[in-house]
Structure formats: C-alpha cells, structure tokens
Design an enzyme around this catalytic site. Structure first.
Site: not given
Length: 319
Positions: A31, A159, A225, A264, A266, A279, A281, A285
């Site tokens: 990443e 990512s 992205y 964050r 998901d 998951e 994070n 990002g």
C-alpha cells in the site's frame, strides 16, 4: 451528530503544544503508493495549521532518522504491514515517542483478518463464514462448505489488494494462488449480497456512516482510489433505526479489538437487512478519495480539524 459531540472531537490544544511532529508515510508495504498520498495530505494540513511537522518516508535509514531527529510525537500514516500491524507502534513505544492511533495489540489484531473475525465470533458479533486456504484441497473443501459466490482475501493486506470474487472452484484456486503472492495466509469468505457501508470512529465517537456504490463486482482497489464512478452516500440511505444499529455494531466491533484514536470499520448488509462485519482499519486512507475525511466533513470537521483531532489523541497517556 450533535453540536456537543462535534465540539468534543475538536482539538483544543495549541498547534505549538504538539512539539516537533514526524509524519510517517510510504514504507515498503503493498500500500506504499496510497500511503505516500495520505502522508503528504496529512503533512500539508499540519503545516497549514501551524504545527512544527516534517515527513519521513520510512525506508532503510528509518531507525537512524528516528534516533538522530528530534521527534516529540509521530503521526502514523503507514498503511499495511510495517506500519499498521503493531511493529511500528512497538518500536515507537520502545523509543518513548507518542504516536497516533491504536496501540500494539489492537494494531496487530486488526491487521490479521482471521484473528479479528475469531474475536468477533467469540463475542457473538456477526461476520461472514470463512475458511483458511493453504492448498487446492482446501479450496475444494471451502467451496463445498461455503458455496458460491465467495470472496478471497490475503489475511494481512489492506486497500482490497489481492482480493477477488469467485464463482467456481477453478476461479477459487486461481484467486488463492494470486492472493498467496501477497500473503502466506489466505482467507475465503461467504459473499454477502447487498449494500456496503463504512463507519469511521474518532476519539471514541462514531461518525456518520457512508453508503458505498460501485459498478465493479466489489469495492476494489480501483474503486477506492482511482475510479470516478464510485458512489458515496452521506446520509447513507438507512432508516434512523438501522443507522443507529449499524453505529452501535461498529462501536462494539472496535471495542472488541481495542481500537484507540481513530479507525474505519467496513460492513455489508444482506437482503434481510442484517449487518455483517468485514474488517476494521486502524490507519485508514487520507487521500482525496478516502472515506474518513468524508465522514468527518459530514460531522462538521474539515480535513485540517480532522488531522488535529487525530494528533491530539497522541497526547493521551496509553494504558
């Protein structure tokens, strides 16, 4: 979000009180490119806020720079292994340098998708059924037990790197082989058909959820992205009751992992309206396509205020 909640997210510290701040970005993980973008955005915001900040692209000379530079605290914007998995956090603790985000245990746990799921399952939190792949026979067995479609994931990447949706045994074996180039441990999960949501937390508060939409088969690296056709729904489109249920679930999920500072989570929602944790994070990002800045904006915080709020949490003494 109430005005009182919004105010509690803001940093009341003077920019000069943070001392000399090293923004850690880049690194050597898969990443790296995303981390470079995130790091430069964070550094620019800190400098514009009057913080004495400088950047370090984490490379072979990193230890030397940590020792030689005067660093009062570190803002970690390293995505993936080497920055998000507890190793960087442990190193900074050994050097007694305060840092942003979660500690060693939570960082290591959240980076390991398998063990995160096992913790959630032990607490009765909903997460899709899964299997661990290590051979072609594992793929055949997983297909029999879980059915199709399935989603294949390297266990320690972010990512959406190395991920693939599969609908047959042949595709599953091929996806496992591809994912194995990123990670020796590969997961396969039940595919949850329905809308995807992401929920950011900041300083113990849950920010407005974001509903995601993409013409891709799932919210992959390109959709995250690069693509211009990804849809971000704020408000997220849920009823008030469902949104509160989603926020409460993600708060429990973060608490189970031991999240601190910011993160964050998901989540998928199936056809029956049930939410499924994917998951969490610990260093999300911070690019122009990233989700935490969008959620913060919906809560009334601009990017500079968000970055200062994350940094302010590094002032707190860890337990």
């Amino acid at each position: 979000m109430t005005a009182a909640a919004q105010i509690s997210l803001l940093s009341t510290l003077e920019p000069t009180s943070f001392g000399r701040v090293a923004v850690l970005f880049g690194g050597k993980s898969a990443e790296r490119e995303v981390s470079l973008k995130s790091g430069h955005a964070v550094l620019e915001a800190l400098l514009s806020a009057g913080v004495n900040a400088f950047g370090i692209d984490v490379g072979d000379d990193f230890l030397q720079r940590l020792v030689s530079e005067k660093i009062d605290r570190a803002f970690i914007v390293l995505h993936g292994r080497g920055g998000e998995d507890g190793t960087m956090q442990g190193l900074l603790e050994c050097l007694e340098i305060p840092y942003t985000g979660s500690g060693v245990l939570a960082s290591a746990l959240a980076m390991d998708k398998l063990r995160t799921k096992q913790v959630w399952q032990s607490l009765g939190l909903p997460t899709p059924r899964h299997a661990v792949l290590g051979s072609e026979s594992d793929c055949i067995l997983a297909a029999t037990e879980l059915g199709f479609p399935l989603i294949v994931k390297p266990a320690h990447e972010g990512s959406s790197i190395g991920m693939a949706k599969v609908t047959s045994v042949d595709e599953l074996i091929a996806a496992w082989n591809a994912a194995s180039t990123y990670d020796s441990q590969v997961l396969v999960e039940q595919w949850i058909q329905g809308p995807e949501f992401t929920v950011a937390s900041l300083r113990g508060q849950v920010l407005p959820p974001i509903g995601l939409g993409t013409p891709h088969s799932f919210y992959d690296y390109d959709a995250k992205y690069l693509a211009s056709d990804t849809q971000y729904r704020i408000p997220c489109g849920l009823s008030a009751t469902q949104e509160q249920e989603l926020k409460a679930l993600t708060a429990r999920a973060c608490e189970a992992v031991g999240i601190a500072g910011w993160a964050r989570t998901d989540v998928m929602q199936d056809a029956d309206g049930k939410f499924w944790l994917l998951e969490v994070n610990t260093v999300p990002g911070m690019t122009d396509h990233s989700l935490v800045p969008m959620a913060a904006k919906a809560a009334g915080l601009d990017f500079k205020q968000l970055v200062l709020a994350i940094l302010a949490d590094s002032v707190q003494v860890r337990g």
